[in-house]
Motif scaffolding. Structure first.
Motif, PDB file in Angstrom:
ATOM      1  N   ASN A 334       0.825  -1.204   0.000  1.00 28.68           N
ATOM      2  CA  ASN A 334       0.000   0.000   0.000  1.00 28.68           C
ATOM      3  C   ASN A 334       0.862   1.258   0.000  1.00 28.68           C
ATOM      4  N   PHE A 335       1.947   1.219   0.773  1.00 23.81           N
ATOM      5  CA  PHE A 335       2.901   2.326   0.777  1.00 23.81           C
ATOM      6  C   PHE A 335       3.507   2.523  -0.612  1.00 23.81           C
ATOM      7  N   ALA A 336       3.942   1.432  -1.245  1.00 26.46           N
ATOM      8  CA  ALA A 336       4.543   1.512  -2.579  1.00 26.46           C
ATOM      9  C   ALA A 336       3.546   2.037  -3.603  1.00 26.46           C
ATOM     10  N   ALA A 337       2.294   1.603  -3.491  1.00 24.55           N
ATOM     11  CA  ALA A 337       1.267   2.081  -4.415  1.00 24.55           C
ATOM     12  C   ALA A 337       1.025   3.572  -4.244  1.00 24.55           C
ATOM     13  N   THR A 338       1.103   4.046  -3.008  1.00 21.82           N
ATOM     14  CA  THR A 338       0.968   5.479  -2.742  1.00 21.82           C
ATOM     15  C   THR A 338       2.108   6.255  -3.378  1.00 21.82           C
ATOM     16  N   GLY A 345       1.987  11.754 -10.451  1.00 24.11           N
ATOM     17  CA  GLY A 345       1.227  12.993 -10.330  1.00 24.11           C
ATOM     18  C   GLY A 345      -0.229  12.765 -10.022  1.00 24.11           C
ATOM     19  N   GLU A 346      -0.566  11.583  -9.476  1.00 24.86           N
ATOM     20  CA  GLU A 346      -1.948  11.238  -9.155  1.00 24.86           C
ATOM     21  C   GLU A 346      -2.183  11.288  -7.646  1.00 24.86           C
ATOM     22  N   GLN A 347      -3.441  11.417  -7.255  1.00 24.22           N
ATOM     23  CA  GLN A 347      -3.819  11.367  -5.853  1.00 24.22           C
ATOM     24  C   GLN A 347      -4.031   9.911  -5.451  1.00 24.22           C
ATOM     25  N   GLN A 352      -4.810   2.535  -1.253  1.00 29.24           N
ATOM     26  CA  GLN A 352      -3.370   2.772  -1.297  1.00 29.24           C
ATOM     27  C   GLN A 352      -2.871   3.467  -0.031  1.00 29.24           C
ATOM     28  N   LEU A 353      -3.659   4.370   0.498  1.00 28.12           N
ATOM     29  CA  LEU A 353      -3.265   5.143   1.685  1.00 28.12           C
ATOM     30  C   LEU A 353      -3.484   4.391   2.993  1.00 28.12           C
ATOM     31  N   ASP A 354      -3.918   3.156   2.904  1.00 25.73           N
ATOM     32  CA  ASP A 354      -4.254   2.375   4.095  1.00 25.73           C
ATOM     33  C   ASP A 354      -3.002   1.737   4.695  1.00 25.73           C
ATOM     34  N   PHE A 355      -2.184   2.564   5.316  1.00 25.93           N
ATOM     35  CA  PHE A 355      -1.025   2.088   6.073  1.00 25.93           C
ATOM     36  C   PHE A 355      -0.753   3.101   7.189  1.00 25.93           C
ATOM     37  N   PRO A 356      -0.151   2.667   8.301  1.00 27.95           N
ATOM     38  CA  PRO A 356       0.135   3.595   9.398  1.00 27.95           C
ATOM     39  C   PRO A 356       1.124   4.667   8.954  1.00 27.95           C
ATOM     40  N   ASN A 357       0.905   5.908   9.412  1.00 30.00           N
ATOM     41  CA  ASN A 357       1.710   7.037   8.941  1.00 30.00           C
ATOM     42  C   ASN A 357       2.305   7.811  10.107  1.00 30.00           C
ATOM     43  N   ALA A 358       2.824   8.983   9.822  1.00 26.88           N
ATOM     44  CA  ALA A 358       3.502   9.772  10.844  1.00 26.88           C
ATOM     45  C   ALA A 358       2.557  10.189  11.965  1.00 26.88           C
TER      46      ALA A 358
END
Length: 386
Positions: A334-338, A345-347, A352-358
Protein backbone atom coordinates in the motif's frame (compact mmCIF):
# COMPACT_ATOMS: atom_id res chain seq x y z
CA UNK A 1 4.52 7.85 -15.93
CA UNK A 2 6.41 5.38 -13.72
CA UNK A 3 6.97 1.92 -15.22
CA UNK A 4 9.55 0.47 -12.87
CA UNK A 5 10.07 -0.97 -9.44
CA UNK A 6 10.53 1.44 -6.55
CA UNK A 7 14.08 1.49 -5.24
CA UNK A 8 14.66 0.85 -1.52
CA UNK A 9 17.62 1.42 0.77
CA UNK A 10 17.93 0.08 4.31
CA UNK A 11 19.50 1.34 7.53
CA UNK A 12 20.17 -1.42 10.05
CA UNK A 13 18.97 -4.95 9.46
CA UNK A 14 22.30 -6.63 8.76
CA UNK A 15 23.16 -10.31 9.15
CA UNK A 16 21.47 -12.03 12.09
CA UNK A 17 19.01 -9.13 12.51
CA UNK A 18 15.50 -10.62 12.63
CA UNK A 19 13.40 -7.63 11.65
CA UNK A 20 15.59 -6.47 8.76
CA UNK A 21 15.14 -9.80 7.00
CA UNK A 22 11.37 -9.60 7.57
CA UNK A 23 11.25 -6.15 5.97
CA UNK A 24 13.19 -7.33 2.93
CA UNK A 25 10.92 -10.35 2.45
CA UNK A 26 7.78 -8.23 2.86
CA UNK A 27 9.02 -5.57 0.45
CA UNK A 28 9.78 -8.23 -2.17
CA UNK A 29 6.55 -10.27 -2.06
CA UNK A 30 4.57 -8.20 -4.56
CA UNK A 31 7.43 -7.53 -6.95
CA UNK A 32 7.01 -3.75 -6.75
CA UNK A 33 10.20 -2.92 -4.84
CA UNK A 34 13.91 -3.46 -5.49
CA UNK A 35 16.44 -3.51 -2.63
CA UNK A 36 19.34 -1.41 -3.91
CA UNK A 37 21.62 -0.24 -1.10
CA UNK A 38 22.14 -0.22 2.62
CA UNK A 39 24.02 0.88 5.70
CA UNK A 40 23.22 -2.39 7.40
CA UNK A 41 25.11 -2.07 10.67
CA UNK A 42 26.83 0.50 12.88
CA UNK A 43 29.85 -1.81 12.73
CA UNK A 44 31.59 -1.12 9.38
CA UNK A 45 32.81 -4.70 8.95
CA UNK A 46 29.37 -6.17 9.62
CA UNK A 47 27.85 -3.56 7.30
CA UNK A 48 30.18 -4.60 4.47
CA UNK A 49 29.77 -8.32 5.10
CA UNK A 50 25.97 -8.02 5.28
CA UNK A 51 25.84 -6.07 2.02
CA UNK A 52 27.92 -8.69 0.26
CA UNK A 53 25.81 -11.54 1.62
CA UNK A 54 22.77 -9.79 0.14
CA UNK A 55 24.58 -9.20 -3.20
CA UNK A 56 24.44 -5.43 -3.04
CA UNK A 57 26.80 -3.65 -5.48
CA UNK A 58 30.06 -2.85 -3.71
CA UNK A 59 29.68 0.89 -4.35
CA UNK A 60 26.25 0.88 -2.69
CA UNK A 61 27.28 -0.82 0.53
CA UNK A 62 27.58 2.02 3.00
CA UNK A 63 29.04 2.04 6.51
CA UNK A 64 26.99 4.96 7.89
CA UNK A 65 23.54 6.30 7.15
CA UNK A 66 25.07 9.74 6.55
CA UNK A 67 27.19 8.28 3.76
CA UNK A 68 24.13 6.56 2.29
CA UNK A 69 22.09 9.74 2.02
CA UNK A 70 24.95 11.91 0.77
CA UNK A 71 25.97 9.50 -1.98
CA UNK A 72 22.48 8.34 -2.99
CA UNK A 73 21.25 11.92 -3.33
CA UNK A 74 24.04 12.59 -5.85
CA UNK A 75 23.09 9.69 -8.10
CA UNK A 76 20.95 10.31 -11.20
CA UNK A 77 17.19 10.13 -10.66
CA UNK A 78 17.19 6.93 -12.70
CA UNK A 79 19.43 5.20 -10.12
CA UNK A 80 18.94 6.71 -6.67
CA UNK A 81 16.58 5.17 -4.13
CA UNK A 82 12.97 6.32 -3.75
CA UNK A 83 12.76 5.50 -0.05
CA UNK A 84 14.73 4.15 2.88
CA UNK A 85 13.65 1.61 5.48
CA UNK A 86 14.94 2.20 9.02
CA UNK A 87 15.14 -0.93 11.18
CA UNK A 88 17.49 0.21 13.94
CA UNK A 89 16.68 0.27 17.69
CA UNK A 90 14.36 3.07 18.84
CA UNK A 91 17.07 5.60 19.71
CA UNK A 92 18.38 5.50 16.12
CA UNK A 93 15.10 6.24 14.29
CA UNK A 94 14.76 10.01 14.47
CA UNK A 95 18.04 11.31 13.05
CA UNK A 96 18.17 8.97 10.02
CA UNK A 97 14.50 9.65 9.26
CA UNK A 98 14.99 13.42 9.41
CA UNK A 99 18.10 13.21 7.25
CA UNK A 100 16.26 11.06 4.71
CA UNK A 101 13.47 13.62 4.41
CA UNK A 102 16.00 16.46 4.17
CA UNK A 103 17.58 14.67 1.19
CA UNK A 104 14.24 14.07 -0.52
CA UNK A 105 13.77 10.40 0.35
CA UNK A 106 10.52 8.84 1.60
CA UNK A 107 10.71 6.75 4.76
CA UNK A 108 9.57 3.42 6.19
CA UNK A 109 10.40 3.14 9.87
CA UNK A 110 9.93 0.58 12.61
CA UNK A 111 7.73 1.42 15.57
CA UNK A 112 7.78 3.21 17.91
CA UNK A 113 8.57 6.01 15.50
CA UNK A 114 11.07 7.84 17.72
CA UNK A 115 12.55 7.87 21.21
CA UNK A 116 10.32 10.69 22.50
CA UNK A 117 7.07 12.49 21.75
CA UNK A 118 8.97 15.70 20.99
CA UNK A 119 10.97 13.90 18.28
CA UNK A 120 7.79 12.34 16.88
CA UNK A 121 6.11 15.73 16.51
CA UNK A 122 9.18 17.17 14.78
CA UNK A 123 9.31 14.22 12.41
CA UNK A 124 5.59 14.44 11.65
CA UNK A 125 5.93 18.15 10.93
CA UNK A 126 8.91 17.47 8.64
CA UNK A 127 6.85 14.94 6.67
CA UNK A 128 4.09 17.53 6.24
CA UNK A 129 6.46 20.32 5.20
CA UNK A 130 8.33 18.19 2.65
CA UNK A 131 5.25 16.56 1.16
CA UNK A 132 7.04 13.20 1.37
CA UNK A 133 5.54 9.99 2.73
CA UNK A 134 6.35 8.11 5.93
CA UNK A 135 5.13 4.60 6.67
CA UNK A 136 5.22 3.18 10.20
CA UNK A 137 5.21 -0.62 10.31
CA UNK A 138 2.41 -1.48 12.71
CA UNK A 139 2.21 -4.88 11.08
CA UNK A 140 -0.99 -6.19 12.61
CA UNK A 141 -3.15 -3.61 10.86
CA UNK A 142 -2.12 -5.32 7.60
CA UNK A 143 -4.03 -8.56 8.15
CA UNK A 144 -7.07 -9.09 5.88
CA UNK A 145 -9.37 -10.01 8.75
CA UNK A 146 -8.32 -6.92 10.69
CA UNK A 147 -9.34 -4.93 7.61
CA UNK A 148 -12.66 -6.81 7.63
CA UNK A 149 -13.20 -6.05 11.31
CA UNK A 150 -12.47 -2.37 10.80
CA UNK A 151 -14.83 -2.16 7.83
CA UNK A 152 -17.68 -3.82 9.73
CA UNK A 153 -17.28 -1.39 12.61
CA UNK A 154 -17.12 1.52 10.16
CA UNK A 155 -20.34 0.38 8.46
CA UNK A 156 -22.14 0.18 11.80
CA UNK A 157 -22.65 -3.59 11.77
CA UNK A 158 -22.01 -3.76 15.52
CA UNK A 159 -23.83 -0.53 16.34
CA UNK A 160 -22.21 2.13 18.50
CA UNK A 161 -19.00 0.79 20.05
CA UNK A 162 -19.15 0.38 23.81
CA UNK A 163 -16.06 -1.58 24.84
CA UNK A 164 -12.64 -2.54 23.48
CA UNK A 165 -10.49 -5.25 25.06
CA UNK A 166 -6.99 -5.86 23.72
CA UNK A 167 -4.20 -7.96 25.15
CA UNK A 168 -0.68 -8.73 24.00
CA UNK A 169 1.04 -11.36 26.17
CA UNK A 170 4.53 -12.66 25.47
CA UNK A 171 6.80 -14.75 27.69
CA UNK A 172 10.25 -14.20 26.22
CA UNK A 173 11.42 -11.80 28.97
CA UNK A 174 10.35 -14.03 31.86
CA UNK A 175 14.03 -14.24 32.90
CA UNK A 176 16.82 -11.67 32.83
CA UNK A 177 17.77 -12.77 29.32
CA UNK A 178 19.25 -9.35 28.48
CA UNK A 179 22.23 -10.31 30.65
CA UNK A 180 22.64 -13.66 28.97
CA UNK A 181 23.67 -12.48 25.51
CA UNK A 182 20.21 -11.75 24.04
CA UNK A 183 20.91 -8.62 21.99
CA UNK A 184 17.24 -7.91 21.24
CA UNK A 185 16.38 -8.06 24.92
CA UNK A 186 19.40 -5.93 25.85
CA UNK A 187 18.44 -2.84 23.85
CA UNK A 188 14.69 -3.18 24.53
CA UNK A 189 15.31 -3.05 28.28
CA UNK A 190 17.84 -0.21 28.13
CA UNK A 191 16.24 3.24 28.68
CA UNK A 192 18.95 4.92 26.60
CA UNK A 193 18.10 2.80 23.57
CA UNK A 194 14.42 1.94 24.04
CA UNK A 195 13.04 5.09 25.68
CA UNK A 196 10.79 5.65 28.68
CA UNK A 197 9.03 2.30 28.46
CA UNK A 198 9.97 -1.29 27.76
CA UNK A 199 6.97 -3.57 27.35
CA UNK A 200 4.44 -0.80 26.69
CA UNK A 201 6.74 0.82 24.16
CA UNK A 202 7.55 -2.44 22.40
CA UNK A 203 4.18 -4.22 22.24
CA UNK A 204 1.71 -1.99 24.10
CA UNK A 205 1.94 0.47 21.22
CA UNK A 206 0.86 -2.29 18.82
CA UNK A 207 -2.14 -3.06 21.00
CA UNK A 208 -3.14 0.60 21.26
CA UNK A 209 -2.79 1.17 17.52
CA UNK A 210 -4.87 -1.92 16.74
CA UNK A 211 -7.60 -0.82 19.18
CA UNK A 212 -7.87 2.59 17.54
CA UNK A 213 -7.54 1.20 14.01
CA UNK A 214 -10.36 -1.34 14.28
CA UNK A 215 -12.71 0.71 16.46
CA UNK A 216 -12.20 3.99 14.58
CA UNK A 217 -12.03 5.68 18.00
CA UNK A 218 -9.30 7.67 19.73
CA UNK A 219 -8.05 7.17 23.28
CA UNK A 220 -8.78 10.28 25.34
CA UNK A 221 -8.01 9.16 28.93
CA UNK A 222 -6.19 6.30 30.57
CA UNK A 223 -5.27 4.81 33.93
CA UNK A 224 -2.07 2.76 33.85
CA UNK A 225 -0.34 0.27 36.13
CA UNK A 226 3.22 -0.50 34.95
CA UNK A 227 5.37 -3.17 36.56
CA UNK A 228 8.96 -4.38 36.59
CA UNK A 229 8.39 -8.03 37.49
CA UNK A 230 11.85 -9.51 36.88
CA UNK A 231 14.28 -8.16 39.51
CA UNK A 232 17.16 -6.15 38.07
CA UNK A 233 15.35 -5.01 34.91
CA UNK A 234 15.54 -1.33 33.99
CA UNK A 235 12.16 -0.86 32.27
CA UNK A 236 8.61 -2.17 32.61
CA UNK A 237 8.03 -5.74 31.46
CA UNK A 238 4.31 -5.86 32.26
CA UNK A 239 1.37 -3.47 32.40
CA UNK A 240 -2.38 -2.96 32.52
CA UNK A 241 -4.21 0.12 31.22
CA UNK A 242 -7.83 1.21 31.55
CA UNK A 243 -8.97 3.26 28.55
CA UNK A 244 -11.61 5.85 27.70
CA UNK A 245 -12.39 6.65 24.06
CA UNK A 246 -13.71 9.76 22.36
CA UNK A 247 -17.25 8.40 21.98
CA UNK A 248 -17.52 7.49 25.68
CA UNK A 249 -16.63 3.82 25.21
CA UNK A 250 -14.29 2.19 27.70
CA UNK A 251 -11.54 -0.35 27.25
CA UNK A 252 -8.81 -2.49 28.76
CA UNK A 253 -5.29 -2.94 27.38
CA UNK A 254 -2.94 -5.58 28.77
CA UNK A 255 0.65 -5.99 27.63
CA UNK A 256 3.14 -8.36 29.21
CA UNK A 257 6.48 -9.89 28.28
CA UNK A 258 6.68 -12.04 31.40
CA UNK A 259 3.59 -14.17 30.63
CA UNK A 260 5.54 -17.42 30.82
CA UNK A 261 4.72 -19.84 28.00
CA UNK A 262 3.06 -17.27 25.74
CA UNK A 263 4.46 -16.67 22.26
CA UNK A 264 2.90 -13.72 20.43
CA UNK A 265 -0.70 -13.94 21.59
CA UNK A 266 -2.15 -10.60 20.50
CA UNK A 267 -5.97 -10.65 20.77
CA UNK A 268 -8.67 -8.01 20.41
CA UNK A 269 -12.40 -7.91 21.16
CA UNK A 270 -14.66 -5.02 20.18
CA UNK A 271 -18.25 -4.82 21.46
CA UNK A 272 -21.06 -2.64 20.16
CA UNK A 273 -24.78 -2.31 20.84
CA UNK A 274 -25.70 -5.14 18.46
CA UNK A 275 -22.78 -7.54 18.85
CA UNK A 276 -19.06 -8.01 19.09
CA UNK A 277 -16.06 -9.26 17.15
CA UNK A 278 -12.93 -11.15 18.13
CA UNK A 279 -9.59 -11.61 16.34
CA UNK A 280 -6.45 -13.51 17.39
CA UNK A 281 -3.08 -12.81 15.75
CA UNK A 282 -2.00 -16.45 16.10
CA UNK A 283 -5.12 -17.55 14.18
CA UNK A 284 -5.20 -14.57 11.82
CA UNK A 285 -7.41 -15.90 9.03
CA UNK A 286 -10.45 -16.15 11.32
CA UNK A 287 -12.75 -13.38 12.54
CA UNK A 288 -15.44 -14.32 15.07
CA UNK A 289 -18.70 -12.34 15.12
CA UNK A 290 -21.01 -12.62 18.13
CA UNK A 291 -24.54 -11.24 17.96
CA UNK A 292 -27.09 -10.19 20.54
CA UNK A 293 -30.02 -11.82 18.73
CA UNK A 294 -28.57 -14.55 16.48
CA UNK A 295 -25.96 -17.31 16.48
CA UNK A 296 -22.29 -16.48 16.30
CA UNK A 297 -20.57 -16.41 12.89
CA UNK A 298 -17.08 -17.32 11.75
CA UNK A 299 -15.65 -15.25 8.90
CA UNK A 300 -12.65 -16.66 7.05
CA UNK A 301 -10.04 -14.98 4.88
CA UNK A 302 -10.26 -15.43 1.12
CA UNK A 303 -14.04 -15.81 0.99
CA UNK A 304 -16.34 -13.97 -1.45
CA UNK A 305 -18.57 -12.54 1.28
CA UNK A 306 -15.78 -10.33 2.67
CA UNK A 307 -15.52 -6.58 2.13
CA UNK A 308 -13.62 -5.09 -0.79
CA UNK A 309 -10.86 -3.83 1.50
CA UNK A 310 -10.34 -7.31 2.99
CA UNK A 311 -10.23 -8.80 -0.51
CA UNK A 312 -7.75 -6.15 -1.64
CA UNK A 313 -5.39 -7.23 1.14
CA UNK A 314 -5.77 -10.98 0.45
CA UNK A 315 -3.49 -12.80 -1.98
CA UNK A 316 -4.68 -16.42 -2.12
CA UNK A 317 -8.01 -18.29 -2.14
CA UNK A 318 -9.64 -19.38 1.09
CA UNK A 319 -8.01 -22.32 2.83
CA UNK A 320 -4.49 -21.19 1.89
CA UNK A 321 -3.24 -19.56 5.10
CA UNK A 322 -1.81 -16.06 5.02
CA UNK A 323 0.13 -14.79 7.99
CA UNK A 324 2.63 -12.35 9.40
CA UNK A 325 4.81 -11.92 6.31
CA UNK A 326 1.80 -11.30 4.06
CA UNK A 327 0.36 -8.76 6.53
CA UNK A 328 3.74 -7.03 6.59
CA UNK A 329 3.77 -7.11 2.78
CA UNK A 330 0.35 -5.42 2.71
CA UNK A 331 1.85 -2.46 4.55
CA UNK A 332 4.67 -2.26 1.99
CA UNK A 333 2.39 -2.76 -1.01
CA UNK A 334 0.00 0.00 0.00
CA UNK A 335 2.90 2.33 0.78
CA UNK A 336 4.54 1.51 -2.58
CA UNK A 337 1.27 2.08 -4.41
CA UNK A 338 0.97 5.48 -2.74
CA UNK A 339 4.50 6.46 -3.78
CA UNK A 340 3.94 5.24 -7.33
CA UNK A 341 0.71 7.25 -7.61
CA UNK A 342 2.47 10.38 -6.36
CA UNK A 343 5.32 9.86 -8.82
CA UNK A 344 2.71 9.72 -11.59
CA UNK A 345 1.23 12.99 -10.33
CA UNK A 346 -1.95 11.24 -9.16
CA UNK A 347 -3.82 11.37 -5.85
CA UNK A 348 -3.52 8.00 -4.04
CA UNK A 349 -6.84 6.29 -3.32
CA UNK A 350 -8.12 5.07 0.05
CA UNK A 351 -6.85 1.51 -0.42
CA UNK A 352 -3.37 2.77 -1.30
CA UNK A 353 -3.27 5.14 1.68
CA UNK A 354 -4.25 2.38 4.09
CA UNK A 355 -1.02 2.09 6.07
CA UNK A 356 0.14 3.59 9.40
CA UNK A 357 1.71 7.04 8.94
CA UNK A 358 3.50 9.77 10.84
CA UNK A 359 0.33 10.79 12.68
CA UNK A 360 0.03 7.22 13.98
CA UNK A 361 3.65 7.54 15.07
CA UNK A 362 2.85 10.65 17.10
CA UNK A 363 -0.10 8.90 18.76
CA UNK A 364 2.10 5.91 19.54
CA UNK A 365 4.71 8.05 21.28
CA UNK A 366 1.94 9.95 23.08
CA UNK A 367 0.55 6.62 24.27
CA UNK A 368 3.94 5.65 25.72
CA UNK A 369 4.49 8.97 27.47
CA UNK A 370 0.94 9.17 28.84
CA UNK A 371 1.04 5.59 30.09
CA UNK A 372 4.34 6.21 31.88
CA UNK A 373 3.03 9.47 33.38
CA UNK A 374 -0.15 7.75 34.54
CA UNK A 375 1.78 4.84 35.99
CA UNK A 376 3.88 7.24 38.05
CA UNK A 377 0.85 9.23 39.24
CA UNK A 378 -1.57 8.63 42.11
CA UNK A 379 -4.37 10.20 40.08
CA UNK A 380 -6.90 7.68 38.75
CA UNK A 381 -7.50 9.10 35.28
CA UNK A 382 -4.87 10.78 33.12
CA UNK A 383 -5.81 12.89 30.09
CA UNK A 384 -4.29 11.64 26.84
CA UNK A 385 -2.07 14.58 25.90
CA UNK A 386 -0.11 15.22 22.72
Amino acid sequence: MIHRKLRMGMIGGGKDAFIGAVHRIAANIDGQIEFCCGALSADPEIARESGRILFLPENRIYTTYQELFEKESKLPETERIDFVTIVTPNFAHFEPAMMALDHGFNVVVEKPMTLSLEEAILLRDKVVSTGLTLCLTHTYSGYPMVKQARQMVKEGSLGAIRKVMVEYPQGWLSTLTEREGNAGAAWRTDPKKSGKSGCMGDIGTHAAQLAEYISGLKITRLCADLNIVVPGRGLDDDGNVLLKFDNGANGVLIASQIAAGEENALKIKVYGEKGGLEWHQMEPNTLILKWLDQPAQIYRAGQPYLSDVAKHNTRVPGGHPEGYLEAFANIYRNFAATLAAKLRGEQPNAFQLDFPNAEDGVRGMAFIENVVASGQSNQKWHEFKI
